[in-house]
Motif scaffolding. Structure first.
Motif, short mmCIF file in Angstrom:
data_model
loop_
_atom_site.label_atom_id
_atom_site.label_comp_id
_atom_site.label_asym_id
_atom_site.label_seq_id
_atom_site.Cartn_x
_atom_site.Cartn_y
_atom_site.Cartn_z
N ASN A 82 0.83 -1.21 0.00
CA ASN A 82 0.00 0.00 0.00
C ASN A 82 0.86 1.26 0.00
OD1 ASN A 82 -2.41 -1.42 -0.03
ND2 ASN A 82 -2.49 -1.55 2.19
N VAL A 83 1.97 1.23 0.72
CA VAL A 83 2.89 2.36 0.73
C VAL A 83 3.49 2.55 -0.66
CG1 VAL A 83 5.07 3.24 1.66
CG2 VAL A 83 3.39 2.17 3.19
N ILE A 84 3.88 1.46 -1.30
CA ILE A 84 4.43 1.54 -2.66
C ILE A 84 3.39 2.10 -3.61
CG2 ILE A 84 5.30 0.18 -4.61
CD1 ILE A 84 6.49 -1.75 -2.43
N ARG A 85 2.17 1.63 -3.51
CA ARG A 85 1.09 2.11 -4.39
C ARG A 85 0.88 3.62 -4.22
NH1 ARG A 85 -3.97 -1.49 -4.44
NH2 ARG A 85 -3.20 -2.21 -6.43
N LEU A 86 0.84 4.09 -3.00
CA LEU A 86 0.67 5.53 -2.76
C LEU A 86 1.87 6.33 -3.27
CD1 LEU A 86 -0.85 5.49 0.83
CD2 LEU A 86 -1.99 6.21 -1.29
N THR A 87 3.05 5.77 -3.10
CA THR A 87 4.26 6.45 -3.56
C THR A 87 4.29 6.60 -5.07
OG1 THR A 87 5.51 5.65 -1.64
CG2 THR A 87 6.79 6.38 -3.55
N ILE A 88 3.92 5.55 -5.80
CA ILE A 88 3.94 5.68 -7.27
C ILE A 88 2.85 6.64 -7.75
CG2 ILE A 88 5.06 3.46 -7.67
CD1 ILE A 88 2.32 2.46 -8.72
N ALA A 89 1.72 6.67 -7.05
CA ALA A 89 0.68 7.64 -7.41
C ALA A 89 1.18 9.06 -7.19
CB ALA A 89 -0.59 7.38 -6.60
N ASN A 90 1.85 9.29 -6.07
CA ASN A 90 2.40 10.61 -5.77
C ASN A 90 3.50 10.98 -6.75
OD1 ASN A 90 0.67 11.04 -3.63
ND2 ASN A 90 2.09 10.22 -2.12
N MET A 91 4.33 10.01 -7.13
CA MET A 91 5.39 10.29 -8.11
C MET A 91 4.78 10.74 -9.44
SD MET A 91 8.13 7.22 -7.47
CE MET A 91 8.99 7.59 -8.99
N GLY A 92 3.75 10.03 -9.86
CA GLY A 92 3.08 10.40 -11.10
C GLY A 92 2.50 11.80 -11.03
N LEU A 148 5.21 3.30 -14.47
CA LEU A 148 4.29 3.34 -13.33
C LEU A 148 3.13 2.36 -13.53
CD1 LEU A 148 4.18 7.18 -12.54
CD2 LEU A 148 5.48 5.40 -11.33
N ALA A 149 2.69 2.21 -14.78
CA ALA A 149 1.61 1.25 -15.07
C ALA A 149 2.09 -0.18 -14.84
CB ALA A 149 1.12 1.43 -16.50
N VAL A 150 3.33 -0.46 -15.18
CA VAL A 150 3.89 -1.81 -14.95
C VAL A 150 3.94 -2.09 -13.45
CG1 VAL A 150 5.99 -3.21 -15.11
CG2 VAL A 150 5.19 -1.93 -17.10
N ILE A 151 4.41 -1.12 -12.67
CA ILE A 151 4.46 -1.30 -11.22
C ILE A 151 3.06 -1.53 -10.67
CG2 ILE A 151 5.01 -0.19 -9.01
CD1 ILE A 151 7.25 1.33 -10.58
N GLU A 152 2.09 -0.73 -11.10
CA GLU A 152 0.71 -0.88 -10.62
C GLU A 152 0.14 -2.25 -10.99
OE1 GLU A 152 -2.73 -0.27 -8.65
OE2 GLU A 152 -0.99 1.04 -8.55
N ALA A 153 0.42 -2.72 -12.19
CA ALA A 153 -0.07 -4.04 -12.61
C ALA A 153 0.52 -5.14 -11.74
CB ALA A 153 0.25 -4.28 -14.08
N GLN A 154 1.79 -5.02 -11.39
CA GLN A 154 2.42 -6.03 -10.54
C GLN A 154 1.85 -5.97 -9.12
OE1 GLN A 154 4.51 -8.55 -11.47
NE2 GLN A 154 3.85 -7.82 -13.47
N ILE A 155 1.54 -4.78 -8.65
CA ILE A 155 0.90 -4.64 -7.34
C ILE A 155 -0.46 -5.31 -7.36
CG2 ILE A 155 -0.15 -2.98 -5.74
CD1 ILE A 155 2.22 -1.10 -6.41
N GLU A 156 -1.24 -5.09 -8.40
CA GLU A 156 -2.56 -5.71 -8.51
C GLU A 156 -2.44 -7.23 -8.52
OE1 GLU A 156 -4.56 -4.03 -11.89
OE2 GLU A 156 -4.44 -2.00 -11.06
N HIS A 157 -1.44 -7.74 -9.22
CA HIS A 157 -1.20 -9.18 -9.26
C HIS A 157 -0.87 -9.70 -7.86
CE1 HIS A 157 0.03 -13.02 -10.95
NE2 HIS A 157 1.17 -12.91 -10.27
N TYR A 158 0.01 -9.02 -7.17
CA TYR A 158 0.39 -9.41 -5.81
C TYR A 158 -0.82 -9.41 -4.88
CZ TYR A 158 2.50 -9.04 -1.19
OH TYR A 158 2.81 -9.24 0.12
N VAL A 159 -1.63 -8.36 -4.96
CA VAL A 159 -2.82 -8.27 -4.11
C VAL A 159 -3.79 -9.42 -4.41
CG1 VAL A 159 -4.86 -6.87 -3.59
CG2 VAL A 159 -2.59 -5.81 -3.65
N ALA A 160 -3.95 -9.74 -5.69
CA ALA A 160 -4.83 -10.87 -6.06
C ALA A 160 -4.33 -12.17 -5.44
CB ALA A 160 -4.92 -10.99 -7.58
N ILE A 161 -3.03 -12.36 -5.43
CA ILE A 161 -2.45 -13.57 -4.83
C ILE A 161 -2.70 -13.59 -3.33
CG2 ILE A 161 -0.28 -14.76 -4.29
CD1 ILE A 161 0.71 -13.78 -7.08
N THR A 162 -2.45 -12.47 -2.65
CA THR A 162 -2.64 -12.45 -1.20
C THR A 162 -4.11 -12.60 -0.83
OG1 THR A 162 -2.66 -10.03 -1.09
CG2 THR A 162 -0.54 -11.14 -0.72
N GLU A 163 -5.01 -12.02 -1.63
CA GLU A 163 -6.43 -12.18 -1.36
C GLU A 163 -6.87 -13.63 -1.57
OE1 GLU A 163 -8.28 -9.22 -3.81
OE2 GLU A 163 -7.94 -7.64 -2.33
#
Length: 80
Positions: free
Chosen positions: A19-29, A48-63
């Motif tokens: 979540n911190v990484i996600r907020l950081t990339i949004a702020n960077m953008g 930034l889109a690649v990073i976000e896609a990997q975050i979404e993938h990670y979240v799907a796995i943890t969920e």
């Protein structure tokens, strides 16, 4: 029931840094994109889109783990 609570606690702990990484990339953008043009802007948007896609993938796995599923459906990989 205790195993479910333990999984939920673990997933929450795993997702906190993400979540911190996600907020950081949004702020960077938000901060960097207005000052960029052309290729530099396109490059940053793509990265930034690649990073976000990997975050979404990670979240799907943890969920999926939290639900007790064996695996999550993979997110289509993008070229990095």
């Amino acid at each position: 029931m205790q195993a479910t609570d333990e999984r939920r606690t673990l997933v929450h702990a795993l997702n906190q840094p993400v979540n911190v990484i996600r907020l950081t990339i949004a702020n960077m953008g938000t901060r960097l994109l207005p000052g960029l043009d052309g290729d530099d802007r396109s490059y940053l948007v793509d990265r930034l889109a690649v990073i976000e896609a990997q975050i979404e993938h990670y979240v799907a796995i943890t969920e999926a783990f939290e639900r007790g599923a064996a695996a999550a459906q993979p997110v289509a990989d993008r070229e990095s």
